[in-house]
Enzyme design. Structure first.
Site, PDB file in Angstrom:
ATOM      1  N   SER A 128       1.065  -1.385  -0.150  1.00 50.36           N
ATOM      2  CA  SER A 128      -0.055  -0.283   0.110  1.00 50.36           C
ATOM      3  C   SER A 128       0.726   1.301   0.091  1.00 50.36           C
ATOM      4  O   SER A 128       2.117   1.278   0.293  1.00 50.36           O
ATOM      5  CB  SER A 128      -0.906  -0.178   1.304  1.00 50.36           C
ATOM      6  OG  SER A 128      -1.434   1.166   1.419  1.00 50.36           O
ATOM      7  N   TYR A 154      -0.580  -0.187  10.643  1.00 49.12           N
ATOM      8  CA  TYR A 154      -0.880  -0.513   9.260  1.00 49.12           C
ATOM      9  C   TYR A 154       0.153  -0.460   8.420  1.00 49.12           C
ATOM     10  O   TYR A 154       0.739  -1.104   7.478  1.00 49.12           O
ATOM     11  CB  TYR A 154      -2.068   0.279   8.912  1.00 49.12           C
ATOM     12  CG  TYR A 154      -2.599  -0.183   7.406  1.00 49.12           C
ATOM     13  CD1 TYR A 154      -3.012  -1.562   6.994  1.00 49.12           C
ATOM     14  CD2 TYR A 154      -2.445   0.640   6.342  1.00 49.12           C
ATOM     15  CE1 TYR A 154      -3.253  -1.796   5.729  1.00 49.12           C
ATOM     16  CE2 TYR A 154      -2.885   0.484   4.951  1.00 49.12           C
ATOM     17  CZ  TYR A 154      -3.085  -0.853   4.718  1.00 49.12           C
ATOM     18  OH  TYR A 154      -3.504  -1.166   3.293  1.00 49.12           O
TER      19      TYR A 154
HETATM   20  N1  LIG Z   1      -8.706  -1.097  -0.949  1.00 48.97           N
HETATM   21  C1  LIG Z   1      -7.959  -0.307  -0.881  1.00 48.97           C
HETATM   22  O1  LIG Z   1      -7.914   1.069  -1.125  1.00 48.97           O
HETATM   23  C2  LIG Z   1      -6.371  -0.611  -0.713  1.00 48.97           C
HETATM   24  C3  LIG Z   1      -5.204   0.226  -0.952  1.00 48.97           C
HETATM   25  C4  LIG Z   1      -3.977  -0.008  -0.571  1.00 48.97           C
HETATM   26  C5  LIG Z   1      -3.790  -1.423  -0.236  1.00 48.97           C
HETATM   27  N2  LIG Z   1      -4.768  -2.436  -0.166  1.00 48.97           N
HETATM   28  C6  LIG Z   1      -4.493  -3.747   0.099  1.00 48.97           C
HETATM   29  O2  LIG Z   1      -5.032  -4.549  -0.779  1.00 48.97           O
HETATM   30  C7  LIG Z   1      -5.309  -5.749   0.083  1.00 48.97           C
HETATM   31  C8  LIG Z   1      -6.686  -6.397  -0.486  1.00 48.97           C
HETATM   32  O3  LIG Z   1      -7.395  -5.624   0.513  1.00 48.97           O
HETATM   33  P1  LIG Z   1      -9.114  -5.129  -0.020  1.00 48.97           P
HETATM   34  O4  LIG Z   1      -9.090  -3.787  -0.171  1.00 48.97           O
HETATM   35  O5  LIG Z   1      -9.539  -6.045  -1.126  1.00 48.97           O
HETATM   36  O6  LIG Z   1      -9.760  -5.422   1.365  1.00 48.97           O
HETATM   37  P2  LIG Z   1     -10.949  -6.644   1.542  1.00 48.97           P
HETATM   38  O7  LIG Z   1     -12.182  -6.707   0.909  1.00 48.97           O
HETATM   39  O8  LIG Z   1     -11.025  -6.474   3.286  1.00 48.97           O
HETATM   40  O9  LIG Z   1     -10.313  -8.051   1.291  1.00 48.97           O
HETATM   41  C9  LIG Z   1      -9.304  -8.445   2.619  1.00 48.97           C
HETATM   42  C10 LIG Z   1      -9.238  -9.915   2.415  1.00 48.97           C
HETATM   43  O10 LIG Z   1      -8.237 -10.394   3.601  1.00 48.97           O
HETATM   44  C11 LIG Z   1      -8.875 -11.510   4.175  1.00 48.97           C
HETATM   45  N3  LIG Z   1      -8.179 -11.370   5.520  1.00 48.97           N
HETATM   46  C12 LIG Z   1      -8.161 -10.621   6.640  1.00 48.97           C
HETATM   47  N4  LIG Z   1      -7.452 -11.023   7.691  1.00 48.97           N
HETATM   48  C13 LIG Z   1      -7.406 -12.266   7.529  1.00 48.97           C
HETATM   49  C14 LIG Z   1      -6.763 -13.386   8.106  1.00 48.97           C
HETATM   50  N5  LIG Z   1      -6.178 -13.229   9.268  1.00 48.97           N
HETATM   51  N6  LIG Z   1      -6.594 -14.564   7.442  1.00 48.97           N
HETATM   52  C15 LIG Z   1      -6.922 -14.790   6.198  1.00 48.97           C
HETATM   53  N7  LIG Z   1      -7.544 -13.844   5.483  1.00 48.97           N
HETATM   54  C16 LIG Z   1      -7.805 -12.623   5.836  1.00 48.97           C
HETATM   55  C17 LIG Z   1     -10.224 -10.951   4.246  1.00 48.97           C
HETATM   56  O11 LIG Z   1     -11.099 -12.145   4.644  1.00 48.97           O
HETATM   57  P3  LIG Z   1     -12.364 -11.873   5.579  1.00 48.97           P
HETATM   58  O12 LIG Z   1     -13.535 -11.760   4.432  1.00 48.97           O
HETATM   59  O13 LIG Z   1     -12.691 -13.070   6.194  1.00 48.97           O
HETATM   60  O14 LIG Z   1     -12.096 -10.538   6.515  1.00 48.97           O
HETATM   61  C18 LIG Z   1     -10.508 -10.547   3.035  1.00 48.97           C
HETATM   62  O15 LIG Z   1     -10.713 -11.662   1.982  1.00 48.97           O
HETATM   63  C19 LIG Z   1      -4.933  -5.516   1.341  1.00 48.97           C
HETATM   64  O16 LIG Z   1      -3.608  -6.131   1.589  1.00 48.97           O
HETATM   65  C20 LIG Z   1      -4.915  -4.150   1.630  1.00 48.97           C
HETATM   66  O17 LIG Z   1      -4.075  -3.676   2.580  1.00 48.97           O
HETATM   67  C21 LIG Z   1      -6.197  -1.891  -0.461  1.00 48.97           C
END
Ligand SMILES: NC(=O)c1ccc[n+]([C@@H]2O[C@H](COP(=O)([O-])OP(=O)(O)OC[C@H]3O[C@@H](n4cnc5c(N)ncnc54)[C@H](OP(=O)(O)O)[C@@H]3O)[C@@H](O)[C@H]2O)c1
Length: 287
Positions: A128, A154
């Site tokens: 990120s 984070y």
């Molecule tokens: N969205 C943004 O703006 C953004 C920006 C920069 C970076 N990112 C990065 O992109 C990645 C994906 O995020 P996203 O935006 O798609 O978020 P998201 O929709 O919340 O997806 C995150 C996923 O991680 C899983 N997860 C969380 N804790 C876990 C654990 N202990 N064990 C296994 N799985 C776990 C969640 O499972 P559950 O459904 O069970 O919670 C969910 O499937 C992350 O690494 C995030 O930091 C996102």
């Protein structure tokens, strides 16, 4: 090194004309948000995509990660993550939850079994832009002596994830490892952000409805970078790099409160990558 994609490219754009038949790809967090969008695009291109849910593979639980049996993978996308957990929480081995989930669980998954990866495999770490704000505090990674701050925790975890890619690239010439900033996307990741903060970010209106300020991406656009690193032939042999939300390799900058683009020096520092690797190895070995 420039690539023919932009911040507006989608995962499908990146894979146009690419046949992934026979490739086995594991995506953590592949049932939600960016991971789900990446999985769909990779399946559409012919790959076999494994998307274990948190119930099958809880990254905060090292015992589960160690026992996880999936092997013979061509790609691991370390995509799962948690953000800005409001209170300081520790895993059973005493690691701060965000560092444990985002970094250590993925470290254990990637390094855990000799037969996990096929020759020539690619590791993709979804980091990120938050890695610009704070590096790993090796004196107090779990906030035992400094006040806990959800965003610093984070940011630390996201810097640690870039260091993971750097460390793998340094140690494993038989695979490639790169990190990516997907950009900003409305997903479940924002679950811990309160409405006032969302409004202050310009991402929510007064009725509580989500809005998309300029620069926000769709999940399909947000997934483009991880899919590019995982499967584009243009990335063959590229390793140890951080790609920004424009899907280009980033310049190294001084981290801090100001920069909006680039990768912080502390996120690609080889000595920090080695130190973090040793810390993680010890945690996995003794847990
Ligand atoms: N969205 C943004 O703006 C953004 C920006 C920069 C970076 N990112 C990065 O992109 C990645 C994906 O995020 P996203 O935006 O798609 O978020 P998201 O929709 O919340 O997806 C995150 C996923 O991680 C899983 N997860 C969380 N804790 C876990 C654990 N202990 N064990 C296994 N799985 C776990 C969640 O499972 P559950 O459904 O069970 O919670 C969910 O499937 C992350 O690494 C995030 O930091 C996102």
């Amino acid at each position: 090194m420039t690539f023919p994609f932009t911040a507006r490219s989608t995962a499908a754009d990146v894979l146009a004309g690419v046949d992934l038949t026979g490739r086995r790809i594991l995506i953590t967090g592949g049932t939600s948000g960016l991971g789900r969008a990446a999985a769909e695009a990779l399946r559409d291109a012919g790959a076999e995509v494994v998307t274990p849910s948190r119930a099958e593979l809880d990254l905060a639980d090292l015992a589960q990660v160690k026992a996880y049996g999936e092997k013979d993978l061509d790609v691991i996308i370390a995509n799962a993550g948690v953000m800005a957990v409001p209170e300081r929480r520790l895993t059973p081995i005493g690691w701060e939850l965000q560092l444990a989930t985002n970094f250590l669980g993925h470290f254990a998954l990637i390094t855990g079994r000799r037969d996990r990866l096929r020759a020539g495999a690619r590791i993709v770490v979804v980091s990120s832009g938050a890695q610009l704000r704070a590096g790993v505090d090796f004196d107090d990674p779990h906030f035992e002596r400094r006040p806990y701050d959800p965003w610093t925790a984070y940011s630390q975890s996201k810097a640690a994830e870039v260091l993971l890619a750097v460390a793998i690239a340094r140690r494993r010439p038989e695979v490639t490892a790169n990190a990516v900033n997907p950009g900003r996307v409305h997903t479940n990741l924002q679950r811990h952000i309160d409405a006032a903060t969302m409004r202050a970010l310009g991402a929510m209106d007064d009725n509580g409805d989500l809005i998309h300020p300029e620069g926000y991406k769709t999940p399909e656009q947000g997934a483009a970078g991880e899919v590019m690193l995982a499967a584009s032939p243009l990335l063959t042999g590229v390793t140890g790099r951080y790609f920004d939300e424009d899907n280009q390799a980033a310049e190294v900058v001084a981290g801090g409160p100001e920069p909006m683009t680039g990768v912080a020096e502390w996120s690609v520092d080889p000595a920090a990558a080695d130190r973090l690797w040793e810390l993680a190895e010890r945690a996995v070995r003794t847990s």
